[in-house]
Scaffold this active site. Structure first.
Site, PDB file in Angstrom:
ATOM      1  CB  SER A  87       6.272 -13.594   4.009  1.00  0.00           C
ATOM      2  OG  SER A  87       6.727 -12.262   3.915  1.00  0.00           O
ATOM      3  CG  HIS A  94      10.191   8.198   7.885  1.00  0.00           C
ATOM      4  ND1 HIS A  94       9.391   7.084   7.781  1.00  0.00           N
ATOM      5  CD2 HIS A  94      11.411   7.809   7.463  1.00  0.00           C
ATOM      6  CE1 HIS A  94      10.093   6.064   7.326  1.00  0.00           C
ATOM      7  NE2 HIS A  94      11.330   6.480   7.114  1.00  0.00           N
ATOM      8  CG  ASN A 106       1.887 -10.727   2.821  1.00  0.00           C
ATOM      9  OD1 ASN A 106       0.884 -11.103   3.423  1.00  0.00           O
ATOM     10  ND2 ASN A 106       2.150  -9.438   2.617  1.00  0.00           N
ATOM     11  CG  HIS A 137      -0.384  -1.172 -11.084  1.00  0.00           C
ATOM     12  ND1 HIS A 137      -1.162  -1.013  -9.959  1.00  0.00           N
ATOM     13  CD2 HIS A 137       0.866  -0.781 -10.727  1.00  0.00           C
ATOM     14  CE1 HIS A 137      -0.428  -0.526  -8.973  1.00  0.00           C
ATOM     15  NE2 HIS A 137       0.814  -0.378  -9.418  1.00  0.00           N
ATOM     16  CG  HIS A 150      16.355  -7.384  -1.456  1.00  0.00           C
ATOM     17  ND1 HIS A 150      15.920  -6.071  -1.488  1.00  0.00           N
ATOM     18  CD2 HIS A 150      15.874  -7.907  -0.298  1.00  0.00           C
ATOM     19  CE1 HIS A 150      15.216  -5.813  -0.396  1.00  0.00           C
ATOM     20  NE2 HIS A 150      15.165  -6.911   0.335  1.00  0.00           N
ATOM     21  NE  ARG A 170      -1.942 -10.581   6.391  1.00  0.00           N
ATOM     22  CZ  ARG A 170      -1.694  -9.687   5.443  1.00  0.00           C
ATOM     23  NH1 ARG A 170      -0.825  -9.945   4.490  1.00  0.00           N
ATOM     24  NH2 ARG A 170      -2.328  -8.517   5.452  1.00  0.00           N
ATOM     25  CG  HIS A 213       6.038  -7.494  -0.278  1.00  0.00           C
ATOM     26  ND1 HIS A 213       4.748  -7.004  -0.428  1.00  0.00           N
ATOM     27  CD2 HIS A 213       6.029  -8.246   0.849  1.00  0.00           C
ATOM     28  CE1 HIS A 213       4.001  -7.436   0.577  1.00  0.00           C
ATOM     29  NE2 HIS A 213       4.741  -8.190   1.362  1.00  0.00           N
TER      30      HIS A 213
END
Length: 314
Positions: free
Chosen positions: A100, A179, A116, A149, A104, A118, A114
């Site tokens: 992972s 939210h 990851n 992309h 920053h 797995r 980011h």
């Protein structure tokens, strides 16, 4: 000379774990080169109560990276019945290994990133791969977002022409803050439960996951080098702190990996490694109409066809 990735493919748990370790080494090497400060990742090893453990590596106060993390884990255990239901696990017993990554940067001109990858085995024998990568620019550079992309799309095309449109849409839906009614950034791809036997052979799925890891290292290293020396103002730095707070909200409130780590008794410092070193929350924060900040916010929506130019030219 670059440190190579061990790309041997064999359908065994040990081989996947060994590749994940090798990939962590390779990625840390590439990120240290792109940072260029001579600052190295510092490693912390840890053990998991159920078995196995991990290596968490963090680079702090580099030339480009204010805080970068690359965490490897390979753990076994058994979750509670309630956790198994919440995590949609077919069996309470599990083995999980992965890497992972969250970076920053210091400059608001270098995007947060980011990735990851797995691999998971349930106690009933079912096994699957998952992963993803995405880019969170503080200020969206349209051309760079499209290039990012296009690199991902090219990798997906080599494995299955349906992967990019499917996994790009999945990323749009997953890396979303309901939210706030905005995406975390310009997206990328996200995929989960590519099940061995159902969605492809072990070798096919493992090869795809390896390529996802490699394209991340190459593409993000390129972006770091391209943007590292771009000038920025204090106002732009403050906007970075606001965007970092939205990143933190996603990881704490929505991210499945964070939830899985906490539910299975993982090392808290490693699980929360993804959080930014600093962030700001301002009450009723609004951007100025017509500002570069408003221009970036307009891009933070689902359904942007970033690779459409490449598709049209193909």
């Amino acid at each position: 000379m670059e440190s190579p990735i061990d790309c041997t493919v064999s359908p065994t748990r040990t081989l996947v774990e060994n590749w994940m370790r090798s990939f962590q080494d390779w990625l840390c090497y590439r990120l240290e080169l792109a940072d260029g400060s001579g600052v190295k990742f510092v490693e912390t090893t840890w053990e998991h109560a159920g078995g196995g453990g991990g290596r968490t590596r963090v680079l702090q106060q580099g030339a480009v990276l204010e805080k970068g993390g690359v965490a490897f884990s390979a753990v076994t255990g058994e979750v509670t019945a309630q956790a198994a239901q919440a995590l949609l696990l077919p069996d309470r017993r599990y083995f999980a290994t992965g890497v992972s990554v969250v970076q920053h940067p210091r400059s608001p001109r270098v995007p947060i990133s980011h990735m990851n990858v797995r691999y998971f085995e349930a106690g009933n024998g079912e096994a699957w791969f998952g992963g993803g990568l995405d880019l969170t620019p503080i200020y969206v550079d349209e051309a760079q977002a499209r290039w990012f992309h296009e690199q991902i799309r090219a990798v997906c095309q080599r494995h299955d022409p349906t992967y990019y449109p499917r996994f790009k849409q999945w990323a749009d839906e997953y890396f979303y803050l309901p939210h706030r009614q905005e995406t975390r950034g310009v997206g990328g791809i996200f995929f989960d439960r590519l099940t061995v036997g159902r969605n492809g052979s072990f070798d096919e799925l493992f090869a795809f996951v390896q390529d996802v890891g490699e394209v991340y290292g190459r593409a993000y290293g390129t972006i770091m080098r391209q943007n590292r020396d771009l000038p920025y103002t204090e106002r732009e730095k403050q906007w970075q702190q606001v965007r970092r707070s939205r990143y933190a909200e996603f990881n704490l409130a929505i991210d499945r990996g964070t939830r899985f780590g906490l539910e299975t008794g993982g090392r808290t410092e490693s699980i929360l490694m993804s959080l930014p070193p600093q962030a700001e929350w301002h009450y009723n924060y609004t951007v100025e109409p017509g500002s570069p900040e408003e221009a970036t916010q307009r891009w933070l929506r689902q359904g942007v066809e970033w690779a459409a130019v490449a598709d049209a030219a193909a």
